[in-house]
Motif scaffolding. Structure first.
Motif, PDB file in Angstrom:
ATOM      1  N   SER A  15     -10.034 -22.100  21.243  1.00  0.00           N
ATOM      2  CA  SER A  15     -10.646 -22.914  20.181  1.00  0.00           C
ATOM      3  C   SER A  15      -9.857 -22.800  18.884  1.00  0.00           C
ATOM      4  O   SER A  15      -9.596 -23.807  18.217  1.00  0.00           O
ATOM      5  CB  SER A  15     -12.097 -22.485  19.938  1.00  0.00           C
ATOM      6  OG  SER A  15     -12.876 -22.753  21.073  1.00  0.00           O
ATOM      7  N   ARG A  16      -9.484 -21.586  18.506  1.00  0.00           N
ATOM      8  CA  ARG A  16      -8.712 -21.377  17.275  1.00  0.00           C
ATOM      9  C   ARG A  16      -7.355 -22.067  17.374  1.00  0.00           C
ATOM     10  O   ARG A  16      -6.920 -22.747  16.446  1.00  0.00           O
ATOM     11  CB  ARG A  16      -8.523 -19.885  17.015  1.00  0.00           C
ATOM     12  CG  ARG A  16      -7.686 -19.582  15.765  1.00  0.00           C
ATOM     13  CD  ARG A  16      -7.389 -18.118  15.614  1.00  0.00           C
ATOM     14  NE  ARG A  16      -6.460 -17.723  16.677  1.00  0.00           N
ATOM     15  CZ  ARG A  16      -6.109 -16.483  16.922  1.00  0.00           C
ATOM     16  NH1 ARG A  16      -6.588 -15.483  16.223  1.00  0.00           N
ATOM     17  NH2 ARG A  16      -5.256 -16.208  17.895  1.00  0.00           N
ATOM     18  N   TYR A  21      -3.513 -26.524  15.930  1.00  0.00           N
ATOM     19  CA  TYR A  21      -2.588 -27.608  16.260  1.00  0.00           C
ATOM     20  C   TYR A  21      -3.111 -28.971  15.795  1.00  0.00           C
ATOM     21  O   TYR A  21      -2.323 -29.834  15.420  1.00  0.00           O
ATOM     22  CB  TYR A  21      -2.228 -27.584  17.746  1.00  0.00           C
ATOM     23  CG  TYR A  21      -1.211 -26.501  18.016  1.00  0.00           C
ATOM     24  CD1 TYR A  21       0.141 -26.740  17.827  1.00  0.00           C
ATOM     25  CD2 TYR A  21      -1.594 -25.216  18.369  1.00  0.00           C
ATOM     26  CE1 TYR A  21       1.081 -25.741  18.017  1.00  0.00           C
ATOM     27  CE2 TYR A  21      -0.668 -24.210  18.566  1.00  0.00           C
ATOM     28  CZ  TYR A  21       0.669 -24.485  18.382  1.00  0.00           C
ATOM     29  OH  TYR A  21       1.598 -23.494  18.554  1.00  0.00           O
ATOM     30  N   GLU A  22      -4.414 -29.152  15.779  1.00  0.00           N
ATOM     31  CA  GLU A  22      -4.964 -30.380  15.201  1.00  0.00           C
ATOM     32  C   GLU A  22      -4.660 -30.429  13.703  1.00  0.00           C
ATOM     33  O   GLU A  22      -4.329 -31.488  13.170  1.00  0.00           O
ATOM     34  CB  GLU A  22      -6.474 -30.454  15.449  1.00  0.00           C
ATOM     35  CG  GLU A  22      -6.817 -30.767  16.891  1.00  0.00           C
ATOM     36  CD  GLU A  22      -8.305 -30.730  17.195  1.00  0.00           C
ATOM     37  OE1 GLU A  22      -8.721 -31.483  18.097  1.00  0.00           O
ATOM     38  OE2 GLU A  22      -9.042 -29.943  16.568  1.00  0.00           O
ATOM     39  N   ALA A  95      -3.871 -23.759   7.804  1.00  0.00           N
ATOM     40  CA  ALA A  95      -4.703 -23.617   8.999  1.00  0.00           C
ATOM     41  C   ALA A  95      -4.662 -22.203   9.577  1.00  0.00           C
ATOM     42  O   ALA A  95      -5.161 -21.961  10.669  1.00  0.00           O
ATOM     43  CB  ALA A  95      -4.265 -24.625  10.059  1.00  0.00           C
ATOM     44  N   GLY A  96      -4.051 -21.281   8.844  1.00  0.00           N
ATOM     45  CA  GLY A  96      -4.034 -19.889   9.299  1.00  0.00           C
ATOM     46  C   GLY A  96      -2.731 -19.424   9.895  1.00  0.00           C
ATOM     47  O   GLY A  96      -2.636 -18.300  10.387  1.00  0.00           O
ATOM     48  N   GLY A  97      -1.716 -20.263   9.865  1.00  0.00           N
ATOM     49  CA  GLY A  97      -0.404 -19.860  10.356  1.00  0.00           C
ATOM     50  C   GLY A  97       0.411 -19.231   9.235  1.00  0.00           C
ATOM     51  O   GLY A  97      -0.031 -19.147   8.091  1.00  0.00           O
ATOM     52  N   GLU A 116       4.668 -20.165  12.019  1.00  0.00           N
ATOM     53  CA  GLU A 116       4.223 -19.356  13.146  1.00  0.00           C
ATOM     54  C   GLU A 116       2.744 -19.632  13.358  1.00  0.00           C
ATOM     55  O   GLU A 116       1.961 -19.604  12.401  1.00  0.00           O
ATOM     56  CB  GLU A 116       4.450 -17.884  12.821  1.00  0.00           C
ATOM     57  CG  GLU A 116       4.148 -16.933  13.944  1.00  0.00           C
ATOM     58  CD  GLU A 116       4.536 -15.509  13.584  1.00  0.00           C
ATOM     59  OE1 GLU A 116       3.652 -14.639  13.649  1.00  0.00           O
ATOM     60  OE2 GLU A 116       5.707 -15.276  13.216  1.00  0.00           O
ATOM     61  N   ASP A 117       2.356 -19.918  14.594  1.00  0.00           N
ATOM     62  CA  ASP A 117       0.950 -20.181  14.872  1.00  0.00           C
ATOM     63  C   ASP A 117       0.181 -18.852  14.950  1.00  0.00           C
ATOM     64  O   ASP A 117       0.789 -17.776  14.888  1.00  0.00           O
ATOM     65  CB  ASP A 117       0.784 -21.055  16.119  1.00  0.00           C
ATOM     66  CG  ASP A 117       1.011 -20.337  17.442  1.00  0.00           C
ATOM     67  OD1 ASP A 117       1.142 -19.087  17.476  1.00  0.00           O
ATOM     68  OD2 ASP A 117       1.043 -21.027  18.480  1.00  0.00           O
ATOM     69  N   PRO A 118      -1.137 -18.890  15.082  1.00  0.00           N
ATOM     70  CA  PRO A 118      -1.905 -17.642  15.095  1.00  0.00           C
ATOM     71  C   PRO A 118      -1.564 -16.689  16.240  1.00  0.00           C
ATOM     72  O   PRO A 118      -1.859 -15.498  16.166  1.00  0.00           O
ATOM     73  CB  PRO A 118      -3.365 -18.118  15.186  1.00  0.00           C
ATOM     74  CG  PRO A 118      -3.353 -19.464  14.551  1.00  0.00           C
ATOM     75  CD  PRO A 118      -2.023 -20.056  14.954  1.00  0.00           C
TER      76      PRO A 118
END
Length: 143
Positions: A15-16, A21-22, A95-97, A116-118
């Motif tokens: 979900s996160r 990515y959205e 978004a938290g990256g 960098e993504d989560p």
């Protein structure tokens, strides 16, 4: 038909990861998504398949790398402008990256940044003035 690419990424929290990515501009395709996977569409030819670790393990006998501590791949997306590069990296950070885990690149005719993504996967975002790059003179070695 144009060739397509599907980047399969193991994620710890589906979900996160989907929400992340959205936020950077991908659209979830529900036809190829369920409780174990999200199909994220960047364009008609570029997809990121976000897979839970259990789902990812169905495709490989190898251990899943911890992308926060090791690198296996760097993924690069093209952008339409320098501003579009900055916009995507800004959205990723919001978004938290993490913004710019790799050094920024600015070569005049090319401009790139990264995020960098989560889960630690690094994405590069690159803009290139194709016409200017094609007309650029190659560097020559000093004699």
């Amino acid at each position: 038909m144009a060739k397509m690419i599907f980047v399969n990424l193991p994620v710890s929290d589906l979900s996160r990861a989907t929400a992340f990515y959205e936020a950077v501009g991908a659209v979830k395709n529900p036809q190829f998504s369920d409780h174990t996977a999200s199909c994220m569409v960047f364009s008609d030819t570029i997809y990121a398949m976000l897979l839970t670790h259990d789902k990812f393990r169905q495709f490989t006998p190898k251990a899943i790398a911890d992308a926060r501590t090791t690198s296996e791949v760097l993924i690069c997306l093209s952008a339409d402008s320098r501003d579009a590069v900055d916009d995507m990296v800004g959205k990723a950070k919001g978004a938290g990256g993490a913004a710019d885990p790799s050094p920024q690149q600015d070569y005049g005719v090319m401009y790139g940044r990264s995020f960098e993504d989560p889960d630690g996967h690094i994405w590069e975002v690159m803009w290139m003035d194709v016409e200017a790059a094609a007309n650029a003179q190659p560097a020559t070695a000093a004699a």
